[in-house]
Design a protein around this motif. Structure first.
Motif, short mmCIF file in Angstrom:
data_model
loop_
_atom_site.label_atom_id
_atom_site.label_comp_id
_atom_site.label_asym_id
_atom_site.label_seq_id
_atom_site.Cartn_x
_atom_site.Cartn_y
_atom_site.Cartn_z
N TYR A 211 -6.79 -4.53 3.26
CA TYR A 211 -7.36 -3.72 4.45
C TYR A 211 -6.78 -3.53 5.45
O TYR A 211 -5.47 -3.91 5.80
CB TYR A 211 -8.35 -5.08 5.02
CG TYR A 211 -9.24 -5.50 3.74
CD1 TYR A 211 -10.36 -5.03 3.50
CD2 TYR A 211 -8.84 -6.76 3.13
CE1 TYR A 211 -11.11 -5.15 2.48
CE2 TYR A 211 -9.85 -7.17 2.00
CZ TYR A 211 -10.91 -6.59 1.72
OH TYR A 211 -11.48 -7.12 0.67
N ALA A 212 -7.12 -2.30 6.19
CA ALA A 212 -6.58 -1.77 7.31
C ALA A 212 -7.56 -1.68 8.47
O ALA A 212 -8.97 -1.43 8.41
CB ALA A 212 -6.30 -0.28 7.21
N TRP B 286 -0.94 5.13 7.71
CA TRP B 286 -1.95 5.80 8.52
C TRP B 286 -1.54 5.97 9.99
O TRP B 286 -0.75 5.20 10.81
CB TRP B 286 -3.06 4.58 8.74
CG TRP B 286 -3.80 3.99 7.62
CD1 TRP B 286 -3.09 3.86 6.38
CD2 TRP B 286 -5.15 4.00 7.16
NE1 TRP B 286 -4.16 3.32 5.47
CE2 TRP B 286 -5.39 3.32 6.05
CE3 TRP B 286 -6.25 4.02 8.01
CZ2 TRP B 286 -6.66 3.13 5.48
CZ3 TRP B 286 -7.51 3.87 7.39
CH2 TRP B 286 -7.68 3.24 6.36
N PHE C 262 -2.60 -3.62 9.08
CA PHE C 262 -2.96 -4.07 7.60
C PHE C 262 -3.21 -5.59 7.85
O PHE C 262 -2.32 -6.35 8.38
CB PHE C 262 -1.89 -3.76 6.61
CG PHE C 262 -1.84 -2.30 6.22
CD1 PHE C 262 -2.76 -1.91 5.19
CD2 PHE C 262 -1.18 -1.36 7.01
CE1 PHE C 262 -2.66 -0.69 4.78
CE2 PHE C 262 -1.44 -0.27 6.67
CZ PHE C 262 -1.89 0.40 5.56
N ALA D 230 -8.19 -0.81 2.14
CA ALA D 230 -7.13 0.20 2.33
C ALA D 230 -6.79 1.01 0.85
O ALA D 230 -5.92 1.87 0.86
CB ALA D 230 -5.87 -0.54 2.70
N TYR E 77 -11.29 -1.09 6.98
CA TYR E 77 -11.43 -0.65 5.85
C TYR E 77 -10.79 -1.03 4.71
O TYR E 77 -9.66 -1.65 5.03
CB TYR E 77 -10.75 1.14 6.12
CG TYR E 77 -11.42 1.93 7.02
CD1 TYR E 77 -12.59 2.71 6.56
CD2 TYR E 77 -11.24 1.84 8.23
CE1 TYR E 77 -13.27 3.56 7.35
CE2 TYR E 77 -11.83 2.96 9.21
CZ TYR E 77 -12.87 3.74 8.62
OH TYR E 77 -13.67 4.60 9.37
N SER F 137 0.92 -1.20 -0.06
CA SER F 137 -0.03 -0.04 -0.20
C SER F 137 0.84 1.02 0.05
O SER F 137 1.92 1.07 0.82
CB SER F 137 -0.93 -0.06 1.18
OG SER F 137 -1.53 1.50 1.32
N ILE G 3 -4.24 9.94 6.95
CA ILE G 3 -3.47 8.83 5.75
C ILE G 3 -2.46 9.51 5.10
O ILE G 3 -2.82 10.62 4.40
CB ILE G 3 -4.48 8.38 5.17
CG1 ILE G 3 -5.76 7.44 6.05
CG2 ILE G 3 -4.10 7.32 4.13
CD1 ILE G 3 -6.83 7.15 5.51
#
Ligand code: DHE
Length: 513
Positions: free
Chosen positions: A464-465, A419, A458, A481, A479, A415, A433
């Motif tokens: 996904y986060a 974050w 992650f 990501a 979330y 990613s 972010i």
């Protein structure tokens, strides 16, 4: 006669004052710092552990609180005189300091399941490398989460106030958890069973697991020691006093494993020294000449040989927190006062000092590359700033301003986004972010307005986060990501850290190890 009466009255009033202080302590302090001042959620309040805090500062902390900790100010509840009495109590030695050595650790040890009684394979069908250990500090529980379906697989009570990252065995099968009151728990992710527990200290900081999976080490505030345990059943192997060998001892700030060096690295809080403790069996020749003590740890069968010698590295300042570069050749550390230093582990000395703003939280740093340059970024507990540092020149490249200070920073190889939170500010409900390609803020997210949002991890693939809503009626918010769309929300009790097995055992550059 009058003089005797006055003397008696003075004595009575001093006694009363002492009683009052004890009452005040019981009412306001004991819950976090322990009834005997030996620590709990908060650190031990003993002169041995307050060497870096002047008494006047202690009064200020009692009245105004301490930044970056759970310590709130008490100015609305007590006056200056009462705060001074409490500070005086904190600097009063105990009649006897409790002993916590090999015998006490061994006595505390509970083997819940014999190592040879463990199943051969997982009893669940989830991807063992995409499990998360989620620490819920609200009711002292741990949830094991399937990182593909985002379904809880198990939930069990933990020891009091787990702190620091959960640590895994190199194959990701076992998770080790450390509590602020010194307990280490070993848990099997194959069948969700507690395997063993031992109390390695009275008041502890964190734990580390050796990269060969053989040892667990605890960094203690009380006693001033490091305790090495056999990772199989948490049998104590060695307690190393953290001291200069000339009578001065120190709290241990933190300990981590440095896999390529086959050693543990520990920072000391009250001595300007960094310690390297090799755990490989052939460590003796490697460290010849650098080692101040060499003793064989306990031998169990033929498999476990633990010498645990200590290499002392003299450095320029105390280290409260530090971060390794990916090859583990250097580390950058800082005292809470903000002076950072780079220590080269090969030559064993400070090679650079640099000023970072506020109170950098290097333990929460991440590594990434931009245009081929290896960079690291660290959040800041006092200023709304993320410092980005070039790990070749060890110079600050840029400072990314955020709407307030935060605690944690997290990225992932797959990613471009990192974050961070604003946990230490009035915007504590908002996450920021960052785009690691531009070193700019990309966007903000407010998962639950008015509620603290912090600590991101992650999934193994970085898609996904997972974010904590750090409240009693909190949640884990998942979330996407890439799109930042909310995928799922799981209710949880003040979830603090969450630790993905694959990211941890793969030493992902975007997470803590
Ligand atoms: Fe932590 C990790 C030190 C206060 C939650 N914290 C760590 C680590 C250290 C550290 C050295 C790395 C250990 C590891 O992962 O093995 N923490 C300190 C402090 O010195 C400080 C500022 C003061 C103190 O109270 O000791 C502090 N920490 C806190 C909190 O108040 C937090 C927010 C709530 C709590 O549970 O106490 C907190 N610390 C955490 C968490 C991690 C952590 C969730 C693991 C982060 C990770 O992702 O690895």
């Amino acid at each position: 006669m009058i003089r005797i009466l006055a003397g008696l009255m003075l004595l009575a009033s001093t006694a009363l004052a002492q009683d009052d202080t004890a009452k005040l302590y019981a009412e306001h302090c004991a819950q976090c710092h322990g009834p005997e001042r030996l620590g709990g959620l908060g650190p031990a309040l003993l002169p041995e552990n307050l060497g870096r805090l002047r008494p006047a500062e202690a009064v200020k902390v009692i009245l105004e609180g301490r930044p970056a900790t759970q310590m709130q100010g008490f100015a609305d509840k007590i006056g200056k005189e009462q705060a001074e009495a409490l500070a005086k109590l904190a600097y009063t030695p105990l009649a006897t300091l409790p002993v916590w050595g090999m015998a006490e650790i061994e006595q505390s040890r509970i083997v819940h399941a014999k190592p040879d009684s463990r199943p051969a394979k997982p009893i669940h069908s989830a991807d063992p490398l995409n499990l998360f250990t989620v620490v819920e500090t609200g009711d002292h529980h741990v949830t094991i989460l399937d990182g593909d379906r985002f379904e809880p697989l198990a939930r069990f009570p933990s020891r009091f106030a787990l702190h620091g990252g959960a640590k895994y065995s190199p194959d990701g099968r076992y998770v080790y958890l450390g509590s602020r009151d010194g307990w280490i728990s070993k848990y099997d992710l194959y069948d969700f069973a507690l395997v063993a527990e031992a109390r390695a200290g009275i008041n502890s900081r964190n734990i580390a697991v050796s990269s060969d999976g053989r040892y667990v080490i605890a960094a203690n505030y009380l006693p001033h020691s490091l305790a090495v345990l056999d990772a199989r059943d948490l049998k104590p192997l060695k307690v190393i006093e953290a001291g200069d060998g000339k009578g001065k001892t120190s709290r241990v700030s933190a300990v981590y494993t440095a896999p390529p060096r086959q050693s543990f690295i520990a920072a000391l809080k009250d001595l300007k020294e960094l310690w390297e403790i090799p755990y490989a069996d052939d460590a003796k020749p490697i460290y010849r000449g650098l080692v101040h003590s060499y003793e064989k740890g306990m031998v169990e069968g033929q498999a476990i040989l633990g010498p645990f010698p200590v290499r002392r590295i003299e450095i320029e300042d105390y280290l409260d927190d530090f971060f390794f570069d990916p090859p583990y050749a250097n580390l950058i550390g800082a005292s809470r006062e903000g002076k950072a230093q780079v220590v080269n582990l090969l030559v064993g000395r400070t090679i650079k000092t640099l000023a970072l703003p506020g109170m950098p939280h290097l333990g929460s740093g991440i590594a990434f590359a931009k245009d081929g340059v290896p960079l690291m970024a660290t959040p800041n507990l006092k200023e709304g700033a993320i410092s980005v540092i070039d790990m070749k020149s060890w110079q600050v490249v840029t400072r990314i301003d955020t709407p307030g200070p935060g605690f944690f920073l997290r990225g992932h190889e797959n990613s471009p986004f990192a974050w961070t939170d604003l946990m230490m500010s009035k915007n504590k409900d908002t996450l920021v972010i960052l785009d690691t390609r531009t070193l700019q803020v990309a966007r903000t997210l407010t998962p639950a307005p008015g509620k603290t949002a912090a600590h991101v991890e992650f999934t193994k693939d970085g898609k996904y986060a997972l974010v904590s809503i750090w409240e009693m009626d909190g949640a884990l918010v998942i979330y996407d990501a890439q799109t930042f769309a909310e995928v799922k929300r799981l209710p949880m009790k003040k979830p603090s850290g969450k630790y993905n097995v694959g990211n941890k055992i793969g030493y992902s550059s975007g997470t803590s190890h």
